[in-house]
Each structure stands twice: as C-alpha cells, then as structure tokens.
Motif scaffolding. Structure first.
Motif, PDB file in Angstrom:
ATOM      1  N   GLU A   1     -18.047 -17.491   3.363  1.00 53.66           N
ATOM      2  CA  GLU A   1     -18.342 -18.632   2.488  1.00 53.66           C
ATOM      3  C   GLU A   1     -18.624 -18.170   1.069  1.00 53.66           C
ATOM      4  O   GLU A   1     -18.062 -18.695   0.099  1.00 53.66           O
ATOM      5  CB  GLU A   1     -19.540 -19.399   3.051  1.00 53.66           C
ATOM      6  N   TRP A   2     -19.469 -17.166   0.936  1.00 47.54           N
ATOM      7  CA  TRP A   2     -19.830 -16.698  -0.406  1.00 47.54           C
ATOM      8  C   TRP A   2     -18.674 -15.976  -1.078  1.00 47.54           C
ATOM      9  O   TRP A   2     -18.512 -16.042  -2.306  1.00 47.54           O
ATOM     10  CB  TRP A   2     -21.070 -15.816  -0.340  1.00 47.54           C
ATOM     11  N   ILE A   3     -17.850 -15.298  -0.297  1.00 50.86           N
ATOM     12  CA  ILE A   3     -16.670 -14.645  -0.887  1.00 50.86           C
ATOM     13  C   ILE A   3     -15.738 -15.692  -1.486  1.00 50.86           C
ATOM     14  O   ILE A   3     -15.244 -15.542  -2.612  1.00 50.86           O
ATOM     15  CB  ILE A   3     -15.934 -13.807   0.175  1.00 50.86           C
ATOM     16  N   LEU A   4     -15.481 -16.779  -0.754  1.00 43.68           N
ATOM     17  CA  LEU A   4     -14.614 -17.827  -1.267  1.00 43.68           C
ATOM     18  C   LEU A   4     -15.215 -18.505  -2.495  1.00 43.68           C
ATOM     19  O   LEU A   4     -14.495 -18.870  -3.437  1.00 43.68           O
ATOM     20  CB  LEU A   4     -14.344 -18.865  -0.176  1.00 43.68           C
ATOM     21  N   VAL A   5     -16.529 -18.673  -2.496  1.00 47.38           N
ATOM     22  CA  VAL A   5     -17.190 -19.288  -3.650  1.00 47.38           C
ATOM     23  C   VAL A   5     -17.065 -18.391  -4.879  1.00 47.38           C
ATOM     24  O   VAL A   5     -16.675 -18.843  -5.968  1.00 47.38           O
ATOM     25  CB  VAL A   5     -18.672 -19.574  -3.330  1.00 47.38           C
ATOM     26  N   ILE A   6     -17.384 -17.111  -4.716  1.00 49.28           N
ATOM     27  CA  ILE A   6     -17.318 -16.182  -5.859  1.00 49.28           C
ATOM     28  C   ILE A   6     -15.871 -15.991  -6.298  1.00 49.28           C
ATOM     29  O   ILE A   6     -15.580 -15.916  -7.503  1.00 49.28           O
ATOM     30  CB  ILE A   6     -17.969 -14.838  -5.485  1.00 49.28           C
ATOM     31  N   PHE A   7     -14.952 -15.930  -5.341  1.00 49.33           N
ATOM     32  CA  PHE A   7     -13.532 -15.831  -5.687  1.00 49.33           C
ATOM     33  C   PHE A   7     -13.110 -17.020  -6.548  1.00 49.33           C
ATOM     34  O   PHE A   7     -12.384 -16.862  -7.538  1.00 49.33           O
ATOM     35  CB  PHE A   7     -12.692 -15.784  -4.407  1.00 49.33           C
ATOM     36  N   THR A   8     -13.555 -18.217  -6.175  1.00 47.03           N
ATOM     37  CA  THR A   8     -13.231 -19.410  -6.958  1.00 47.03           C
ATOM     38  C   THR A   8     -13.737 -19.271  -8.384  1.00 47.03           C
ATOM     39  O   THR A   8     -13.035 -19.615  -9.349  1.00 47.03           O
ATOM     40  CB  THR A   8     -13.854 -20.655  -6.305  1.00 47.03           C
ATOM     41  N   GLY A   9     -14.951 -18.750  -8.546  1.00 45.22           N
ATOM     42  CA  GLY A   9     -15.513 -18.591  -9.879  1.00 45.22           C
ATOM     43  C   GLY A   9     -14.728 -17.606 -10.725  1.00 45.22           C
ATOM     44  O   GLY A   9     -14.359 -17.913 -11.871  1.00 45.22           O
ATOM     45  N   THR A  10     -14.447 -16.432 -10.178  1.00 43.92           N
ATOM     46  CA  THR A  10     -13.746 -15.410 -10.963  1.00 43.92           C
ATOM     47  C   THR A  10     -12.328 -15.849 -11.316  1.00 43.92           C
ATOM     48  O   THR A  10     -11.876 -15.675 -12.456  1.00 43.92           O
ATOM     49  CB  THR A  10     -13.692 -14.082 -10.191  1.00 43.92           C
ATOM     50  N   THR A  11     -11.631 -16.439 -10.358  1.00 47.27           N
ATOM     51  CA  THR A  11     -10.245 -16.837 -10.604  1.00 47.27           C
ATOM     52  C   THR A  11     -10.155 -17.997 -11.592  1.00 47.27           C
ATOM     53  O   THR A  11      -9.286 -18.012 -12.464  1.00 47.27           O
ATOM     54  CB  THR A  11      -9.568 -17.217  -9.277  1.00 47.27           C
ATOM     55  N   ASN A  12     -11.053 -18.974 -11.455  1.00 47.20           N
ATOM     56  CA  ASN A  12     -10.988 -20.126 -12.345  1.00 47.20           C
ATOM     57  C   ASN A  12     -11.374 -19.785 -13.771  1.00 47.20           C
ATOM     58  O   ASN A  12     -10.792 -20.330 -14.714  1.00 47.20           O
ATOM     59  CB  ASN A  12     -11.877 -21.255 -11.812  1.00 47.20           C
ATOM     60  N   ILE A  13     -12.315 -18.876 -13.941  1.00 46.62           N
ATOM     61  CA  ILE A  13     -12.640 -18.500 -15.312  1.00 46.62           C
ATOM     62  C   ILE A  13     -11.504 -17.691 -15.924  1.00 46.62           C
ATOM     63  O   ILE A  13     -11.202 -17.812 -17.119  1.00 46.62           O
ATOM     64  CB  ILE A  13     -13.981 -17.730 -15.376  1.00 46.62           C
ATOM     65  N   ALA A  14     -10.827 -16.883 -15.106  1.00 44.48           N
ATOM     66  CA  ALA A  14      -9.657 -16.150 -15.608  1.00 44.48           C
ATOM     67  C   ALA A  14      -8.542 -17.112 -15.993  1.00 44.48           C
ATOM     68  O   ALA A  14      -7.898 -16.960 -17.040  1.00 44.48           O
ATOM     69  CB  ALA A  14      -9.170 -15.161 -14.550  1.00 44.48           C
ATOM     70  N   ASP A  15      -8.303 -18.114 -15.152  1.00 42.25           N
ATOM     71  CA  ASP A  15      -7.279 -19.120 -15.466  1.00 42.25           C
ATOM     72  C   ASP A  15      -7.619 -19.864 -16.756  1.00 42.25           C
ATOM     73  O   ASP A  15      -6.741 -20.151 -17.582  1.00 42.25           O
ATOM     74  CB  ASP A  15      -7.149 -20.120 -14.317  1.00 42.25           C
ATOM     75  N   ALA A  16      -8.907 -20.207 -16.922  1.00 43.34           N
ATOM     76  CA  ALA A  16      -9.319 -20.943 -18.115  1.00 43.34           C
ATOM     77  C   ALA A  16      -9.086 -20.116 -19.377  1.00 43.34           C
ATOM     78  O   ALA A  16      -8.600 -20.637 -20.393  1.00 43.34           O
ATOM     79  CB  ALA A  16     -10.791 -21.340 -18.001  1.00 43.34           C
ATOM     80  N   VAL A  17      -9.423 -18.843 -19.321  1.00 43.83           N
ATOM     81  CA  VAL A  17      -9.203 -17.971 -20.482  1.00 43.83           C
ATOM     82  C   VAL A  17      -7.711 -17.835 -20.759  1.00 43.83           C
ATOM     83  O   VAL A  17      -7.275 -17.871 -21.917  1.00 43.83           O
ATOM     84  CB  VAL A  17      -9.840 -16.586 -20.252  1.00 43.83           C
ATOM     85  N   ALA A  18      -6.912 -17.709 -19.694  1.00 42.44           N
ATOM     86  CA  ALA A  18      -5.462 -17.582 -19.879  1.00 42.44           C
ATOM     87  C   ALA A  18      -4.885 -18.834 -20.530  1.00 42.44           C
ATOM     88  O   ALA A  18      -3.988 -18.752 -21.386  1.00 42.44           O
ATOM     89  CB  ALA A  18      -4.782 -17.319 -18.536  1.00 42.44           C
ATOM     90  N   ARG A  19      -5.382 -20.017 -20.123  1.00 45.26           N
ATOM     91  CA  ARG A  19      -4.872 -21.257 -20.708  1.00 45.26           C
ATOM     92  C   ARG A  19      -5.236 -21.397 -22.184  1.00 45.26           C
ATOM     93  O   ARG A  19      -4.562 -22.114 -22.921  1.00 45.26           O
ATOM     94  CB  ARG A  19      -5.382 -22.467 -19.914  1.00 45.26           C
ATOM     95  N   ILE A  20      -6.314 -20.731 -22.603  1.00 48.17           N
ATOM     96  CA  ILE A  20      -6.671 -20.725 -24.024  1.00 48.17           C
ATOM     97  C   ILE A  20      -5.862 -19.662 -24.765  1.00 48.17           C
ATOM     98  O   ILE A  20      -5.324 -19.901 -25.855  1.00 48.17           O
ATOM     99  CB  ILE A  20      -8.174 -20.453 -24.198  1.00 48.17           C
ATOM    100  N   ALA A  21      -5.763 -18.459 -24.169  1.00 52.95           N
ATOM    101  CA  ALA A  21      -5.193 -17.318 -24.878  1.00 52.95           C
ATOM    102  C   ALA A  21      -3.677 -17.418 -25.061  1.00 52.95           C
ATOM    103  O   ALA A  21      -3.163 -17.109 -26.140  1.00 52.95           O
ATOM    104  CB  ALA A  21      -5.547 -16.032 -24.135  1.00 52.95           C
ATOM    105  N   LEU A  22      -2.961 -17.846 -24.025  1.00 51.27           N
ATOM    106  CA  LEU A  22      -1.492 -17.812 -24.110  1.00 51.27           C
ATOM    107  C   LEU A  22      -0.937 -18.752 -25.177  1.00 51.27           C
ATOM    108  O   LEU A  22      -0.081 -18.331 -25.969  1.00 51.27           O
ATOM    109  CB  LEU A  22      -0.876 -18.103 -22.741  1.00 51.27           C
ATOM    110  N   PRO A  23      -1.371 -20.025 -25.253  1.00 42.26           N
ATOM    111  CA  PRO A  23      -0.860 -20.864 -26.344  1.00 42.26           C
ATOM    112  C   PRO A  23      -1.224 -20.339 -27.726  1.00 42.26           C
ATOM    113  O   PRO A  23      -0.414 -20.408 -28.662  1.00 42.26           O
ATOM    114  CB  PRO A  23      -1.517 -22.229 -26.076  1.00 42.26           C
TER     115      PRO A  23
END
Length: 456
Positions: free
Chosen positions: A19-41
C-alpha cells in the motif's frame, strides 16, 4: 466470532508495504510528470516562438489517451501489471535522460522534444491504467478505500496543486536541474515497484482472442453493467463542467469581469486543488457518517457550484470569493467521487477485465472534456459568460435523477457487503484471474453481485 472477524481482516504479509509503495510511487511519478509538463513546452519555447509549435507539446502528451488507451487496456489485462508499470517508468526515464543530455550539450531539437512528449504521454496511459488495475492484487479489500484515498490525494497534490509551482521553480533555476530531478524521480519509481510483494499477472485464458475482440469485450462490459455505465456517463458530464470552467476561468478572471491579477488567479486555482486534497482526507469519515452514496453525491453538488457560481453571481470582483469557495467544494467533491468510484470499480469488475474497463470508462469520462471546452468558448463568445456557465449548471441539475435512480442504497450496500466484488487478493498468492471472470448484466435491475466474478 471475534476471532474469525480478526482473521478475515488480518493483513496478508507485505500488504501494508504494498500500500505504501503504491502511494509513494504515485507521489514520485506524478511530481515528475508535473515537472515534465512544465519543462517541455518551455523548452520548446526556447527554440520557437510559434504558438502552434509550443502548444503541440501539450497536445502530443495528451494524445495517447485518445488513440491508445483502449489498446493499452488489453495489454494490461494480458501481462504482468507491475512489469508494465516498470516499463513505463523506464521509458520515461530514458526519454527525459535523452533530453537532459541534449540540454547539457546545448543541442535540444523540436523533434527530440516531441518524441519525449509522446513517450511520456504514452507511458502515462500505461502506468495510469495498470496502476488502477493493480490495487486489488496488492492490497486487501478492507484497505482499498484508504489506499485509494491516499493515492488520489497525492495525484491531486503533486500533479497539479504543488507540481506546477515546483516545476516552475526548477525550470527557473535551469532546464538541466528540472530534467535531472524528473529523471531521478522516475528512477525512484521503478525501484519502488521492484519492492512490491505478490503475483501481478492475470491468469491466461484458453481461448485466443484478437486485440479488437478484447477491446469490444471491455466496452461491452461497461455498457451492459447499469451501475458502472451510469457512473461513467455521470462523470463524463461532470468532467465536462470542470473542462468548461477551466477553459473559461482564465479569461473570465484575469482582465475579465472578475478583474483579478495573476497572483489572485493563482489563489483561485489553489482553492480547487486544496479542496481536492481535503476531500481525500475526509472521504473515510464522510462515508461512515452519511454513507458512500451521499458522499459521491457531493461531486454533483460541487460540479454544480463550480459552474453555477459564475453563472448566477454578478460578473464583478466582489464575486471572486464565492467562486473560490465553490471551487473548493468542487475539488472536495471530485476526489470523494474518485475514491469511492475506484472502490466500486475494484469491487465489481473482474480482475482480468480491470485494464480494459479502466481504459473504456476513462475514454467515456474524459472524452467529454475537449468538446465541453470548445462548446463553453462558443457559448461565451456568441452569448455571454453567464450563459456558458449556466448551460453546464443545468446539465448538472439533470444528473440528479439518474444518480438516485441507479446509484441506489441497495446497490452500494451490495458493493460494501461480503459479496460485493471479487474475493480479497492475497499478496504472494495466486494470479489475479483466480478470482473468476463473471459476466455483465443486460442493463436491467439484476443484483450487481450477479455481474461480477469471484466466489459467492
């Protein structure tokens, strides 16, 4: 009796860790996605000043949800779901790494940015559908609500609420740092997935079917299951209300009737995100207090408030606070629906159908968003902002009847009861498919328990 109940509720070995692995995985991946959506454009804007060239980056990143989701759902139901999630992380890591090397070498190209955007977008589809399907295999049923609430909270917190400011801060320091942090977050996500305990393969079927046959089966299951079909159609309209609001609110709030500056506008959006985070915190107590059904109904209330506030209030700066409160309520209602709908889906959809069902339902729910955004703009241009917002407010009112007609207390009780869905998964146990496949009903009023797989 007490001993038996304790035995039923006892967590299998590794369940809490999963449970905690999936929760932490969600946090790390979503923050990476958010930064990518800002950086690439922004990186594309360093190469070209053409609005078409720059906005194409965001379009490419979202395109896979429209063109590949159904096919990805088939593979999620045929392959090891953890392996697919790891493949998605590695693909994102490689694409961001290639961009990082190009930036450090001062030679990024639009072609490379577009390819990276496409890979990240496709990986997001794979990870999103596989991640939604892996929870029943990794976490026991009595923990689904809590796990879904925590996962949803981090999705809201890092993907939008905090992710955009963090992405902007990192990009302001340098593209190299932003891409380096993004790549590192994907590496952490891949390592976390290795620590999951259990068997995440779906049991193979004896009959060989084509991809198109599997896609049709997933769509047919969604359409023939009355409760799930109605939920998908309801959320399609509510998602359309959100899309209309997000499309209109920038021009309505900034240099428009509300007369807000950029800082005040940012606060308005913060109200939406803050409500979403609070919703995941209170969903458990609210479910116990008023029931899962009424908890979900708050999303209809919130979606209505979101578009009704600017439609009914004076188009003046004095309305900004009320619109912010409405956005907060909408954010809370949205996450409360998300947590509960995920629990219902995981309870009613057979394990070997979760990937295809998630793809089909998300396509229905999210397919309304671009149409709603365009329609809102046309209504505001031809008539007025009040007419545009009011049109979607009326749609929300029309949702009340089908919600109470189909999402009944009896159906929700069946989901929450011992027979509500497949048997609890045991990490480290048999394959997902061991819980049966089941069949969907014909859209009538058959008990939902009769439509799902698993031992009764």
């Amino acid at each position: 009796m007490a001993t038996a109940q304790t035995t039923v509720q006892a967590d299998p070995p590794g369940a809490r860790r999963n449970e905690w692995i999936l929760v932490i995985f969600t946090g790390t991946t979503n923050i990476a996605d958010a930064v990518a959506r800002i950086a690439l454009p922004l990186l594309a804007a360093q190469i070209s000043r053409s609005p078409v060239v720059v906005t194409a980056v965001a379009a490419i990143m979202s395109l896979p949800w429209l063109v590949a989701a159904l096919h990805v759902g088939v593979f999620v139901d045929r392959m090891d779901r953890r392996a697919l999630m790891m493949a998605a992380e590695i693909a994102r890591m490689v694409s961001v790494g290639a961009l990082l090397v190009a930036v450090l070498a001062a030679s990024p190209t639009l072609a490379l940015i577009y390819v990276a955007a496409l890979v990240i977008g496709l990986a997001d589809v794979v990870a999103g559908i596989a991640g939604a399907s892996i929870v029943p295999s990794a976490v026991p049923k009595h923990r689904w609500e809590t796990a879904n609430a925590r996962i949803t909270a981090l999705e809201y917190l890092f993907n939008g609420f905090a992710g955009q400011p963090i992405g902007g801060f990192l990009v302001a320091i340098g593209f190299g740092l932003a891409l380096g942090v993004t790549g590192f977050a994907y590496v952490v996500g891949a390592v976390l997935l290795l620590l999951l305990v259990g068997n995440f393969k779906v049991a193979a079927t004896t009959r060989k079917r084509s991809v198109n046959e599997d896609i049709r089966e997933g769509i047919r299951f969604l359409w023939q299951h009355r409760l799930l079909r109605t939920m998908a159609l309801l959320i399609a309209i509510m998602a359309g209300c959100w899309a209309a609001w997000l499309a209109l609110i920038p021009v309505y709030a900034v240099n428009g009737p509300l007369g807000l500056d950029e800082r005040q506008y940012g606060f308005l959006l913060t109200c939406l995100g803050a409500g979403g985070v609070i919703g995941t915190v209170i969903v458990g107590p609210v479910n116990r207090w008023i029931g899962r059904r009424w908890s979900m109904f708050t999303d209809i209330i919130g979606a209505f408030a979101l578009v009704a506030a600017p439609a009914l209030l004076p188009a003046a700066p004095s309305s900004a606070w009320a619109i912010g409160v409405a956005a907060f309520v909408a954010g809370a209602g949205g996450t409360m629906w998300t947590v509960n709908s995920r629990f219902i889906t995981q309870s009613l959809v057979p394990a070997d159908m979760l990937g295809r069902f998630s793809a089909a339902s998300r396509l229905v729910a999210w397919g309304m968003t671009p149409v709603a955004a365009i329609l809102a703009g046309i209504l505001a241009q031809v008539f007025s902002y009040q007419v545009a917002f009011g049109f979607f407010a009326v749609l929300c009112v029309l949702l009340i009847y089908p919600f109470f007609k189909v999402v009944t207390a009896e159906r929700i009780a069946e989901v929450d009861g011992p027979a509500g869905g497949a048997a609890d998964p045991v990490p480290g146990g048999g394959p997902d498919g061991d819980r049966g496949t089941g069949t969907a009903d014909d859209g009538g009023d058959l008990p939902e328990a009769a439509t799902t797989g698993g031992t009764r």
